[in-house]
Scaffold this motif. Structure first.
Motif, PDB file in Angstrom:
ATOM      1  N   UNK A  45     -18.864  93.501  -8.229  1.00  0.00           N
ATOM      2  CA  UNK A  45     -17.471  93.938  -8.356  1.00  0.00           C
ATOM      3  C   UNK A  45     -16.582  92.711  -8.137  1.00  0.00           C
ATOM      4  N   UNK A  46     -15.664  92.477  -9.057  1.00  0.00           N
ATOM      5  CA  UNK A  46     -14.764  91.332  -8.973  1.00  0.00           C
ATOM      6  C   UNK A  46     -13.459  91.806  -8.331  1.00  0.00           C
ATOM      7  N   UNK A  47     -13.117  91.207  -7.206  1.00  0.00           N
ATOM      8  CA  UNK A  47     -11.889  91.585  -6.502  1.00  0.00           C
ATOM      9  C   UNK A  47     -10.676  91.068  -7.264  1.00  0.00           C
ATOM     10  N   UNK A  48      -9.715  91.937  -7.471  1.00  0.00           N
ATOM     11  CA  UNK A  48      -8.455  91.544  -8.107  1.00  0.00           C
ATOM     12  C   UNK A  48      -7.471  91.176  -6.998  1.00  0.00           C
ATOM     13  N   UNK A  49      -7.815  90.142  -6.286  1.00  0.00           N
ATOM     14  CA  UNK A  49      -7.053  89.658  -5.143  1.00  0.00           C
ATOM     15  C   UNK A  49      -5.971  88.704  -5.639  1.00  0.00           C
ATOM     16  N   UNK A  50      -4.728  89.139  -5.540  1.00  0.00           N
ATOM     17  CA  UNK A  50      -3.602  88.362  -6.071  1.00  0.00           C
ATOM     18  C   UNK A  50      -3.514  86.965  -5.468  1.00  0.00           C
ATOM     19  N   UNK A  51      -3.737  86.832  -4.174  1.00  0.00           N
ATOM     20  CA  UNK A  51      -3.655  85.521  -3.524  1.00  0.00           C
ATOM     21  C   UNK A  51      -4.747  84.582  -4.029  1.00  0.00           C
ATOM     22  N   UNK A  52      -5.969  85.080  -4.153  1.00  0.00           N
ATOM     23  CA  UNK A  52      -7.069  84.260  -4.648  1.00  0.00           C
ATOM     24  C   UNK A  52      -6.829  83.869  -6.102  1.00  0.00           C
ATOM     25  N   UNK A  53      -6.367  84.813  -6.916  1.00  0.00           N
ATOM     26  CA  UNK A  53      -6.106  84.544  -8.337  1.00  0.00           C
ATOM     27  C   UNK A  53      -5.000  83.508  -8.488  1.00  0.00           C
ATOM     28  N   UNK A  54      -3.997  83.557  -7.631  1.00  0.00           N
ATOM     29  CA  UNK A  54      -2.885  82.591  -7.695  1.00  0.00           C
ATOM     30  C   UNK A  54      -3.355  81.171  -7.421  1.00  0.00           C
ATOM     31  N   UNK A  55      -4.442  80.997  -6.678  1.00  0.00           N
ATOM     32  CA  UNK A  55      -4.969  79.663  -6.380  1.00  0.00           C
ATOM     33  C   UNK A  55      -5.783  79.077  -7.528  1.00  0.00           C
ATOM     34  N   UNK A  56      -6.166  79.894  -8.486  1.00  0.00           N
ATOM     35  CA  UNK A  56      -6.977  79.421  -9.619  1.00  0.00           C
ATOM     36  C   UNK A  56      -6.084  78.749 -10.662  1.00  0.00           C
ATOM     37  N   UNK A  57      -6.673  77.889 -11.505  1.00  0.00           N
ATOM     38  CA  UNK A  57      -5.868  77.240 -12.555  1.00  0.00           C
ATOM     39  C   UNK A  57      -5.191  78.280 -13.452  1.00  0.00           C
ATOM     40  N   UNK A  58      -3.916  78.097 -13.689  1.00  0.00           N
ATOM     41  CA  UNK A  58      -3.148  79.046 -14.507  1.00  0.00           C
ATOM     42  C   UNK A  58      -3.098  78.558 -15.961  1.00  0.00           C
ATOM     43  N   UNK A  59      -3.174  79.510 -16.878  1.00  0.00           N
ATOM     44  CA  UNK A  59      -3.125  79.220 -18.316  1.00  0.00           C
ATOM     45  C   UNK A  59      -2.153  80.196 -18.968  1.00  0.00           C
ATOM     46  N   UNK A  60      -1.785  79.884 -20.201  1.00  0.00           N
ATOM     47  CA  UNK A  60      -0.913  80.773 -20.976  1.00  0.00           C
ATOM     48  C   UNK A  60      -1.664  81.218 -22.226  1.00  0.00           C
ATOM     49  N   UNK A  61      -1.577  82.489 -22.521  1.00  0.00           N
ATOM     50  CA  UNK A  61      -2.195  83.055 -23.720  1.00  0.00           C
ATOM     51  C   UNK A  61      -1.105  83.717 -24.546  1.00  0.00           C
TER      52      UNK A  61
END
Length: 171
Positions: A45-61
């Motif tokens: 199960x992949x946690x949709x943790x906003x804080x963790x996701x914010x630390x990952x490289x951001x991209x635009x689609x």
């Protein structure tokens, strides 16, 4: 040693060597299908943790869905899967090539992506998990998370209202 005895001896040695190779053959194939040491086994199960996701490289689609142009900021799905331990950081091989990420929406809609198509060393298919499109937070009917898969001929796997992501072995 007479010629018939030598012939029998060579036949026996050849038969033993052949049996030895055949016995080893299944082990060699099964070893190839094992996951790499850093690979998870079983469902993740992949946690949709906003804080963790914010630390990952951001991209635009960018793309178009239902007549509406979208430019969404978020994280590449493969980066989220790696950060969550659901996908190894090394290039995929063996059993990992038969794993899929199943994305589920609040309304029951689901889409699947093979890890191989997401892996930058194989399929290089960009899929982005986003909370913002066109410079604004997602509306309630689209959020809290939205999956964007630009480059596909139609937006069938663009999932709105994402509530869970689970990585499993393909059936």
């Amino acid at each position: 040693m007479t010629a018939p005895h030598r012939l029998r001896r060579y036949v026996l040695i050849a038969a033993l060597a052949s049996a030895s190779v055949q016995a080893a053959e299944p082990h060699r194939h099964s070893a190839k299908s094992l996951p790499s040491p850093s690979s998870p086994t079983g469902p993740v199960e992949v946690a949709l943790d906003e804080a963790m996701i914010a630390r990952l490289p951001q991209v635009t689609a960018t793309g178009e869905a239902h007549g509406r142009k979208l430019s969404c900021e978020g994280v590449a799905l493969h980066e989220l899967l790696r950060a969550s331990g659901a996908m190894p950081a090394a290039p995929l091989r063996g059993a990992d090539l038969a794993r899929v990420a199943v994305v589920r929406a609040r309304d029951g809609y689901r889409a699947a992506f093979s890890l191989a198509e997401l892996d930058p060393s194989l399929g290089q298919h960009l899929v982005v998990l986003s909370r913002r499109c066109n410079g604004e937070a997602l509306a309630a009917e689209d959020g809290p998370w939205r999956l964007i898969a630009p480059g596909e001929s139609r937006p069938a796997r663009w999932v709105r209202q994402v509530e869970s992501i689970r990585v499993v072995d393909a059936p």
